[in-house]
Design a protein around this motif. Structure first.
Motif, PDB file in Angstrom:
ATOM      1  N   ILE A   7      -0.770 -10.854  -3.256  1.00 48.88           N
ATOM      2  CA  ILE A   7      -0.047 -10.311  -4.406  1.00 48.88           C
ATOM      3  C   ILE A   7      -0.954 -10.267  -5.633  1.00 48.88           C
ATOM      4  CG2 ILE A   7       1.893 -10.731  -5.988  1.00 48.88           C
ATOM      5  CD1 ILE A   7       3.375 -11.923  -3.510  1.00 48.88           C
ATOM      6  N   ASN A   8      -1.746 -11.304  -5.822  1.00 51.78           N
ATOM      7  CA  ASN A   8      -2.694 -11.322  -6.946  1.00 51.78           C
ATOM      8  C   ASN A   8      -3.693 -10.178  -6.827  1.00 51.78           C
ATOM      9  OD1 ASN A   8      -1.504 -13.558  -8.114  1.00 51.78           O
ATOM     10  ND2 ASN A   8      -2.918 -15.024  -7.208  1.00 51.78           N
ATOM     11  N   TRP A   9      -4.136  -9.898  -5.606  1.00 54.17           N
ATOM     12  CA  TRP A   9      -5.103  -8.805  -5.415  1.00 54.17           C
ATOM     13  C   TRP A   9      -4.476  -7.474  -5.817  1.00 54.17           C
ATOM     14  CZ3 TRP A   9      -5.687  -4.134  -3.179  1.00 54.17           C
ATOM     15  CH2 TRP A   9      -6.992  -3.628  -3.092  1.00 54.17           C
ATOM     16  N   PHE A  10      -3.251  -7.216  -5.372  1.00 58.64           N
ATOM     17  CA  PHE A  10      -2.593  -5.951  -5.719  1.00 58.64           C
ATOM     18  C   PHE A  10      -2.298  -5.871  -7.217  1.00 58.64           C
ATOM     19  CE2 PHE A  10      -1.976  -5.145  -1.234  1.00 58.64           C
ATOM     20  CZ  PHE A  10      -1.939  -3.760  -1.162  1.00 58.64           C
ATOM     21  N   THR A  11      -1.966  -6.995  -7.820  1.00 54.78           N
ATOM     22  CA  THR A  11      -1.712  -7.018  -9.260  1.00 54.78           C
ATOM     23  C   THR A  11      -2.956  -6.602 -10.034  1.00 54.78           C
ATOM     24  OG1 THR A  11      -0.059  -8.766  -9.004  1.00 54.78           O
ATOM     25  CG2 THR A  11      -1.010  -8.478 -11.195  1.00 54.78           C
ATOM     26  N   GLU A  12      -4.108  -7.044  -9.573  1.00 51.48           N
ATOM     27  CA  GLU A  12      -5.368  -6.791 -10.282  1.00 51.48           C
ATOM     28  C   GLU A  12      -6.032  -5.473  -9.896  1.00 51.48           C
ATOM     29  OE1 GLU A  12      -7.740 -10.198  -9.397  1.00 51.48           O
ATOM     30  OE2 GLU A  12      -6.393 -11.610 -10.427  1.00 51.48           O
ATOM     31  N   ASN A  13      -5.743  -4.959  -8.695  1.00 55.56           N
ATOM     32  CA  ASN A  13      -6.520  -3.836  -8.180  1.00 55.56           C
ATOM     33  C   ASN A  13      -5.715  -2.583  -7.847  1.00 55.56           C
ATOM     34  OD1 ASN A  13      -9.384  -5.086  -7.685  1.00 55.56           O
ATOM     35  ND2 ASN A  13      -7.939  -6.590  -6.872  1.00 55.56           N
ATOM     36  N   SER A  14      -4.430  -2.582  -8.126  1.00 53.48           N
ATOM     37  CA  SER A  14      -3.625  -1.395  -7.822  1.00 53.48           C
ATOM     38  C   SER A  14      -2.859  -0.943  -9.061  1.00 53.48           C
ATOM     39  CB  SER A  14      -2.638  -1.700  -6.687  1.00 53.48           C
ATOM     40  OG  SER A  14      -1.524  -2.445  -7.164  1.00 53.48           O
ATOM     41  N   LEU A  45       0.845  -1.197   0.000  1.00 56.13           N
ATOM     42  CA  LEU A  45       0.000   0.000   0.000  1.00 56.13           C
ATOM     43  C   LEU A  45       0.883   1.250   0.000  1.00 56.13           C
ATOM     44  CD1 LEU A  45      -2.912   1.027   0.094  1.00 56.13           C
ATOM     45  CD2 LEU A  45      -2.761   0.990   2.600  1.00 56.13           C
ATOM     46  N   GLY A  46       1.970   1.208   0.748  1.00 56.60           N
ATOM     47  CA  GLY A  46       2.909   2.328   0.747  1.00 56.60           C
ATOM     48  C   GLY A  46       3.495   2.590  -0.628  1.00 56.60           C
ATOM     49  N   PHE A  47       3.737   1.535  -1.386  1.00 56.63           N
ATOM     50  CA  PHE A  47       4.288   1.731  -2.732  1.00 56.63           C
ATOM     51  C   PHE A  47       3.241   2.255  -3.717  1.00 56.63           C
ATOM     52  CE2 PHE A  47       7.892  -0.743  -1.135  1.00 56.63           C
ATOM     53  CZ  PHE A  47       8.926   0.032  -1.644  1.00 56.63           C
ATOM     54  N   THR A  48       1.957   2.065  -3.428  1.00 51.83           N
ATOM     55  CA  THR A  48       0.925   2.649  -4.302  1.00 51.83           C
ATOM     56  C   THR A  48       0.869   4.163  -4.145  1.00 51.83           C
ATOM     57  OG1 THR A  48      -0.930   2.500  -2.711  1.00 51.83           O
ATOM     58  CG2 THR A  48      -0.487   0.548  -4.096  1.00 51.83           C
ATOM     59  N   THR A  49       1.435   4.701  -3.068  1.00 51.16           N
ATOM     60  CA  THR A  49       1.387   6.147  -2.823  1.00 51.16           C
ATOM     61  C   THR A  49       2.567   6.892  -3.437  1.00 51.16           C
ATOM     62  OG1 THR A  49       2.675   6.160  -0.743  1.00 51.16           O
ATOM     63  CG2 THR A  49       0.312   5.651  -0.575  1.00 51.16           C
ATOM     64  N   GLN A  50       3.507   6.193  -4.060  1.00 49.07           N
ATOM     65  CA  GLN A  50       4.752   6.825  -4.514  1.00 49.07           C
ATOM     66  C   GLN A  50       4.503   7.930  -5.540  1.00 49.07           C
ATOM     67  OE1 GLN A  50       7.983   5.983  -3.121  1.00 49.07           O
ATOM     68  NE2 GLN A  50       6.391   5.235  -1.726  1.00 49.07           N
ATOM     69  N   ILE A  51       5.175   9.067  -5.359  1.00 45.51           N
ATOM     70  CA  ILE A  51       5.006  10.187  -6.286  1.00 45.51           C
ATOM     71  C   ILE A  51       5.699   9.912  -7.618  1.00 45.51           C
ATOM     72  CG2 ILE A  51       4.713  11.890  -4.460  1.00 45.51           C
ATOM     73  CD1 ILE A  51       7.644  12.685  -4.826  1.00 45.51           C
ATOM     74  N   ASN A  52       6.711   9.069  -7.593  1.00 46.92           N
ATOM     75  CA  ASN A  52       7.403   8.667  -8.819  1.00 46.92           C
ATOM     76  C   ASN A  52       6.981   7.235  -9.141  1.00 46.92           C
ATOM     77  OD1 ASN A  52       9.323   7.865 -10.808  1.00 46.92           O
ATOM     78  ND2 ASN A  52      10.732   9.435 -10.088  1.00 46.92           N
ATOM     79  N   LYS A  53       6.335   7.060 -10.277  1.00 47.35           N
ATOM     80  CA  LYS A  53       5.762   5.759 -10.648  1.00 47.35           C
ATOM     81  C   LYS A  53       6.678   4.926 -11.534  1.00 47.35           C
ATOM     82  CE  LYS A  53       1.866   7.169  -8.749  1.00 47.35           C
ATOM     83  NZ  LYS A  53       1.479   6.675  -7.402  1.00 47.35           N
TER      84      LYS A  53
END
Length: 273
Positions: free
Chosen positions: A50-57, A23-31
């Protein structure tokens, strides 16, 4: 400065902590990064997460896994390095939540012939138990006031979450802490890591990251301090895998590396290339 990097996150059956880290990495200002999960044999809960983040983030994730056969962190790290896309690598753990500028700091400060050595602010159990998703998204967990309100002890170490650029520059210059290769907050060029044959798979818990860094230094690739620039917070947890006998063995290996100016790990990454 480099344009892209691969974030390599080590994990083993800590899916609730890993979820907060991702979740912290989804907030990164540099993508401009991918995430490579170096999974030392976790079960299906980690795979499902991991599958959830792959599909939903917004994260691009690779899951590098091998069977659970005891502590094999160095082996899974070497495998993850081989699978990484980019030639600049940022290493962290499944218990370290990155601030929103974490990736950006590593990208902007990358330098040929150097590796970047960061630190962390270690949260106590009370604060760790208080961290909710919204606190990560809002970045409250990187604010001194919030940390104190939720039970973190008053300490000079809280300066690690300061956003004052003059302060962080000054602290990185005067800190007595040497820049070392660590497992929670360090980055370097993949070509440099491969040039010393990656992680030494004869190493166990306790100093395995430092040993790689010491071989890099012997090669002429020295650390640069970003302790007060590249910020992450470390979630509290027990360490039942500590083993005194193996710790002493690791220390002896590191001593040999320093005294004999060893660069190459005989049992390293070359077998996977």
């Amino acid at each position: 400065m480099v344009d892209n990097l691969s974030v390599i996150i080590t994990t083993y059956n800590k899916e609730e902590y890993l979820r907060k880290v991702l979740l912290g990495f989804t907030t990164q200002i540099n993508k401009n990064f991918e995430v490579v999960i170096a999974d030392d044999g976790s079960g299906n809960k980690t795979k499902d997460l991991i599958n959830w983040f792959t599909e939903n983030s917004n994260l691009s994730i690779k899951h590098v896994w091998h069977e659970d056969n005891g502590f094999r962190k160095c082996e899974i790290l070497n495998k993850a390095i081989v699978e990484s896309t980019y030639d600049y690598l940022l290493f962290t753990d499944d218990d370290c939540i990155p601030r929103a500028d974490f990736v950006d700091v590593h990208l902007k400060n990358a330098q040929k012939g150097r590796f970047l050595s960061g630190g962390y602010l270690k949260l106590n159990k009370e604060v760790t138990d208080s961290v909710l998703d919204e606190n990560i998204i809002s970045q409250e967990i990187f604010r001194k006031k919030w940390l104190l309100q939720h039970g973190q002890e008053k300490s000079y170490k809280l300066g690690k979450v300061s956003r004052n650029k003059i302060y962080t520059l000054f602290m990185n210059l005067i800190t007595f802490t040497k820049p070392t290769w660590n497992g929670h907050n360090v980055s370097g060029f993949k070509s440099d890591i491969i040039s010393v044959n990656g992680y030494n798979e004869d190493m166990f818990y306790g100093g395995l990251d430092r040993e790689l860094g010491e071989r890099l230094v012997n090669k002429g690739i020295v650390g640069k301090q970003v302790r007060y620039k590249a910020i992450c917070v470390h979630l509290d947890h027990p360490r039942p895998y500590r083993n005194r006998e193996l710790l002493l063995k690791n220390r002896a290996r590191r001593k040999q590396v320093r005294e004999e100016n060893i660069v190459w790990a005989d049992n390293g990454i070359d077998k996977y290339k």
